[in-house]
Design an enzyme around this catalytic site. Structure first.
Site, PDB file in Angstrom:
ATOM      1  N   SER A  61      -4.879  43.498  63.745  1.00 18.87           N
ATOM      2  CA  SER A  61      -5.971  43.284  62.785  1.00 18.87           C
ATOM      3  C   SER A  61      -6.924  44.482  62.811  1.00 18.87           C
ATOM      4  O   SER A  61      -7.656  44.721  61.847  1.00 18.87           O
ATOM      5  CB  SER A  61      -6.734  41.998  63.121  1.00 18.87           C
ATOM      6  OG  SER A  61      -7.083  41.974  64.496  1.00 18.87           O
ATOM      7  N   LYS A 129       2.245  41.338  72.442  1.00 18.35           N
ATOM      8  CA  LYS A 129       2.440  40.224  71.502  1.00 18.35           C
ATOM      9  C   LYS A 129       3.309  40.706  70.356  1.00 18.35           C
ATOM     10  O   LYS A 129       3.185  41.864  69.923  1.00 18.35           O
ATOM     11  CB  LYS A 129       1.090  39.728  70.973  1.00 18.35           C
ATOM     12  CG  LYS A 129       1.223  38.596  69.960  1.00 18.35           C
ATOM     13  CD  LYS A 129      -0.102  37.932  69.637  1.00 18.35           C
ATOM     14  CE  LYS A 129      -0.892  38.625  68.547  1.00 18.35           C
ATOM     15  NZ  LYS A 129      -0.184  38.765  67.248  1.00 18.35           N
ATOM     16  N   GLU A 198      -0.973  30.340  64.135  1.00 20.42           N
ATOM     17  CA  GLU A 198      -1.986  30.749  63.145  1.00 20.42           C
ATOM     18  C   GLU A 198      -1.829  29.976  61.838  1.00 20.42           C
ATOM     19  O   GLU A 198      -0.726  29.923  61.258  1.00 20.42           O
ATOM     20  CB  GLU A 198      -1.880  32.263  62.878  1.00 20.42           C
ATOM     21  CG  GLU A 198      -2.891  32.736  61.815  1.00 20.42           C
ATOM     22  CD  GLU A 198      -3.103  34.235  61.755  1.00 20.42           C
ATOM     23  OE1 GLU A 198      -2.601  34.963  62.637  1.00 20.42           O
ATOM     24  OE2 GLU A 198      -3.796  34.666  60.803  1.00 20.42           O
TER      25      GLU A 198
HETATM   26  O1  KIV Z   1      -4.032  40.940  65.100  1.00 24.87           O
HETATM   27  C1  KIV Z   1      -4.706  39.938  65.405  1.00 24.87           C
HETATM   28  O2  KIV Z   1      -5.938  39.962  65.440  1.00 24.87           O
HETATM   29  C2  KIV Z   1      -3.987  38.716  65.730  1.00 24.87           C
HETATM   30  C3  KIV Z   1      -4.797  37.490  66.034  1.00 24.87           C
HETATM   31  C4  KIV Z   1      -5.340  36.918  64.796  1.00 24.87           C
HETATM   32  C5  KIV Z   1      -4.022  36.491  66.806  1.00 24.87           C
HETATM   33  O3  KIV Z   1      -2.794  38.700  65.747  1.00 24.87           O
END
Ligand code: KIV
Length: 295
Positions: A61, A129, A198
């Site tokens: 993000s 992640k 999400e």
């Molecule tokens: O990139 C991000 O901020 C995310 C979160 C919303 C979990 O993947």
């Protein structure tokens, strides 16, 4: 020779102990809510550290919130590594998770492991992640088998939002909900230590929780998860782009920043900044010698 990340974990002598994977699992067992937030640089990491959060995600993000891209898709691994390294320097106790960007892990297990290793070696992340089920399940398994902890992410997965029909809630039909559930369970079976859900209906989350033994972190997934994550700029009111309905704003930092900057601009223009207390002085004798030297 051991591989040392460019950024060592800042050590402190007292205060809380660093978050570990067993401690995270224990929090789930004890029913202690897990607090996760994103961060993208040294000061945001320090804020997360001081606020006492459990997990910090250097989310892709950041492509939108700090790099100004229109979506998370364009951000590169090198850009993410620069953000993650800065966050590492500002953190001591939270678990640090680096988000694998779009295009950096989907191609093959070899590519996925190589990218994940860069987040650990170069940026000092504790875990990575990745998004989606499907082929990402095998990528997650391969990274876990290489010795790197992996967090999964299902439901609304922004990297593939176009294929999902846009930035919209997922799992609102039984078929869609079953698909989200089977992806989450497959990621758990692949060895993920935790999973992000999400933008799925709260009732779907409640039902799914009975099938997930690993800590589940929600964002727009209701109250039943083991913890919550919010984007730093959304929760503090810094981002001026679209903010999802599930993001709660706890501060309006942006308006304070603009007000401070506008006051500074006005002071410069009116001549009231800098004032004598912002100047440096020089002895009269030195000044006279300086002036004579110039003449
Ligand atoms: O990139 C991000 O901020 C995310 C979160 C919303 C979990 O993947």
């Amino acid at each position: 020779m051991s591989a040392t990340p460019h950024t060592a974990v800042p050590q402190g002598l007292d205060g809380p102990l660093p978050m570990t994977l067993p401690r995270l699992a224990e929090k789930k067992q004890l029913g202690e809510p897990i607090v996760m937030v994103t961060a993208y640089d040294y000061p945001s990491a320090q804020v997360a550290q001081e606020a006492g959060v459990d997990v910090v995600l250097v989310g892709d993000s950041g492509a939108m919130t700090v790099l100004g891209y229109p979506s998370t898709v364009p951000v590169s691994t090198d850009e993410m590594l620069m953000l993650a390294s800065a966050v590492r320097r500002g953190l001591r106790t939270p678990l640090l998770v680096g988000d694998l960007p779009f295009g950096s892990y989907e191609g093959s297990d070899v590519q996925a492991i190589a990218t994940a290793q860069r987040f650990i070696k170069e940026a000092g992340c504790d875990a990575v992640k990745l998004e989606r089920g499907g082929t990402s399940v095998q990528r997650a398994r391969a990274i876990v088998e290489s010795g790197i902890p992996v967090m999964g992410h299902v439901g609304l997965t922004p990297q593939t939002a176009t294929a999902l029909g846009g930035y919209r809630a997922q799992g609102r039909t039984a078929e869609q909900a079953l698909s989200v559930a089977s992806d989450a369970i497959a990621l758990q079976e692949a060895g993920c230590f935790s999973i992000v859900l999400e933008a799925i209906p709260a009732a779907v989350t409640r039902t799914l929780m009975a099938h997930l033994e690993i800590p589940v972190i929600g964002i727009g997934a209701g109250e039943a998860t083991d913890g919550q994550v919010l984007v730093f700029h959304d929760l503090l009111g810094i981002y001026d782009g679209h903010v999802a309905r599930f993001a709660k704003r706890y501060a309006d930092v942006r308006s304070h920043m603009v007000a401070g900057m506008a006051e500074y601009a006005a002071d410069v223009r009116s001549g009231s900044f800098p004032a004598p207390e912002h100047w440096y002085s020089i002895d009269d004798e030195e000044l006279t010698r300086f002036q004579a030297g110039l003449d």
